[in-house]
Design an enzyme around this catalytic site. Sequence first.
Site, PDB file in Angstrom:
ATOM      1  N   ASP A  96       0.799  -0.846  -0.233  1.00 24.64           N
ATOM      2  CA  ASP A  96       0.277  -0.121  -0.156  1.00 24.64           C
ATOM      3  C   ASP A  96       0.725   1.565   0.541  1.00 24.64           C
ATOM      4  OD1 ASP A  96      -2.252  -1.467  -0.182  1.00 24.64           O
ATOM      5  OD2 ASP A  96      -2.819  -1.551   2.483  1.00 24.64           O
TER       6      ASP A  96
ATOM      7  N   ASP B 217      -1.013  -1.938  -4.819  1.00 30.76           N
ATOM      8  CA  ASP B 217      -2.632  -2.405  -4.152  1.00 30.76           C
ATOM      9  C   ASP B 217      -3.036  -1.367  -3.925  1.00 30.76           C
ATOM     10  OD1 ASP B 217      -4.811  -3.878  -2.966  1.00 30.76           O
ATOM     11  OD2 ASP B 217      -3.634  -4.222  -0.871  1.00 30.76           O
TER      12      ASP B 217
ATOM     13  N   ASP C  60      -5.133   2.569   2.502  1.00 36.97           N
ATOM     14  CA  ASP C  60      -6.079   1.849   2.848  1.00 36.97           C
ATOM     15  C   ASP C  60      -6.599   1.900   4.883  1.00 36.97           C
ATOM     16  OD1 ASP C  60      -6.779   0.992   0.702  1.00 36.97           O
ATOM     17  OD2 ASP C  60      -5.799  -1.213   0.408  1.00 36.97           O
TER      18      ASP C  60
ATOM     19  N   ARG D 104     -13.068   1.299  -6.052  1.00 42.81           N
ATOM     20  CA  ARG D 104     -12.768   1.659  -3.896  1.00 42.81           C
ATOM     21  C   ARG D 104     -12.542   3.240  -3.606  1.00 42.81           C
ATOM     22  NH1 ARG D 104      -9.073  -3.489  -2.384  1.00 42.81           N
ATOM     23  NH2 ARG D 104     -10.820  -4.882  -3.143  1.00 42.81           N
TER      24      ARG D 104
END
Length: 463
Positions: free
Chosen positions: A275, A298, A302, A355
Site C-alpha cells: 500500500d 494495492d 487503506d 474503491r
Amino acid sequence: MRTPRRRTTLIAATTVALLATSALTAVAAQAAPGCAVSYTVGGQWQGGFTGNVTVTNLGDPLSSWSLRWSYSAGQTVSDAWNATVSQSGSTVTAANVGYNGSVPTSGTVSFGFNGTWNNSSNPAPTSFTLNGVTCTGSTAPTGAPTTPPSATPPPTTPPPTTPPPTTPPATTPPPSQPQTGLVGWATQNGGTTGGGSAGATTVTTASALTSALNATGAAVIRVSGTINCSGMLRVRSNKTVLGNSGATIVGCGFTVNGDRNVIIRNLTFRNWSDDAINVESSATNIWIDHNTFSNGYDGTVDIKRGSDFVTVSWNRVYSHDKTMLLGHSDDNGSQDIGHLRVTYHHNWYDGSKQRNPRVRFGNPVHVYNNYYYNNAGYGVASTMSAGVLVEGNYFENVKDTYHLGEADSGPGSLVARNNHFVNSPAGQTGGSVAGIPYPYTLDSASSVKSIVTAGAGAGRISV
C-alpha cells in the site's frame, strides 16, 4: 445534471394531498382506486427551487410506477434523485428507479428534484396522474423568493427519510484558493497536530527516512528529492511528514500501525509494492493531505482494523486501480463497528478504477466535494452496515457513481445529496446515516471540478 444549493434556510413548504376518484391503470400491475401525493417546495432562490414528492399507494401493490404533472409558469426540472425524471414542454414525468419500483398497499415512495423558475411565480401543480389515471385536488401557489439575489442558494433538500447532518456546512461562497486547513473527522478526539512545533529534520535517503519515521517523540520530517525504498516504513505517533518541492517516494509505502496523531502531506508516491499509506490496528487522528498517487500495487490509502478519526483530503490518484479501502474484511465487525470514521474531501479520483472509497462498517463516513473522472469500475460503495454521506461531489463519465453492497459484502446505507452529474447517472441510495459532528464548508458541486483540479495533489501548497 444536478445543481447543488447551499443555503440552509428553507421557505415555507406548499403541500398538496391528492386522492384518486377512479381506478389506477398500473404500468406493471393493476391497482385498485386510491393514491395520495404530497408535493412540497422545500426552498427557492433566485432562479431555482427544490421540490420533494411523496406518493402513497392506497390501492393494490404496484411493481412499478410513473407520476406525471404539468407546470403552468414555465418551471423546468433540472435533475432528480430517487427517480428518473424527464420533461417535455410543461409536462414532467417521474418514474421509479430499479430499487424503489415496488410500492405495497399503504406504502409510500419519495423522490426529489431541483428546478428552475421565473423568479416571480412558482405555482404548484394542480393535478397529478399515477400510472395514467388522474388524482385531483387543489393547492395554493408558492410565494416569491425571500432570498436576495446576492445570497448563496440553499442546499438540495434530501428525501424526507434522510436525516440532516448534526452540524450543517457553512454557507460561505466557494474559495478562490484551495482550502488548506484541517477539516473533518481528524479534528475530533482531541484533534490532529502531528509533530506540532518540533524542529524539522530533512531526509534525502531511504535509511534516514526510515529512522526518522520510526523514532519516538514528536518530530517534523521533511522529505527532499526522490527516495527509492521497499516494503512498508512504519510511522510512529506525533509525526508530521512533509514533502519539499518535488519530493517523491518510489517503491515503498508508509504504515501507521496502532499509533496516533500523524500528518502526511505534499508527497508523491508511485510504484509501491504493497500500500502507499496503510492505517491500521486502532490508529487514530491521522491527516493525509495533498499527496499524489500513481501506478502502485494495492491501495493508495487503506484504513482498517478499528482505526478512527481520519481525514483524507486534496489527494490525486491516477493510473491506478484499487484506491481507498475502508475496512478490510466482512468478518471484522467486532473490531470495526463504532470506528472507521473517515472524511474524504476534495480528492481527485482521476481515472482510478474502484474503491473511491469502498466502505465497511464505518458510520458516518463523509465523502464530499470530490471530483470523479472516468472511473471505469465505480465511485463509492457502502457495504456491511456502513453509513456513507455522499455530498456535493462532481461525477464526470462515471457509469456507476455509488451503490450499496459490493462483491460478497452486504449493503450498507448511503445518503446522496447536492451532487453534480456529467454523463453519469445518480447511483443507488438507501437507509440513513448518522449525523456529521464537525463544521465544514460545502463548495457548490458544479464548481468542484475546477476547484479540485486546481488544488489537489502534491505541489499545490506551500508547507
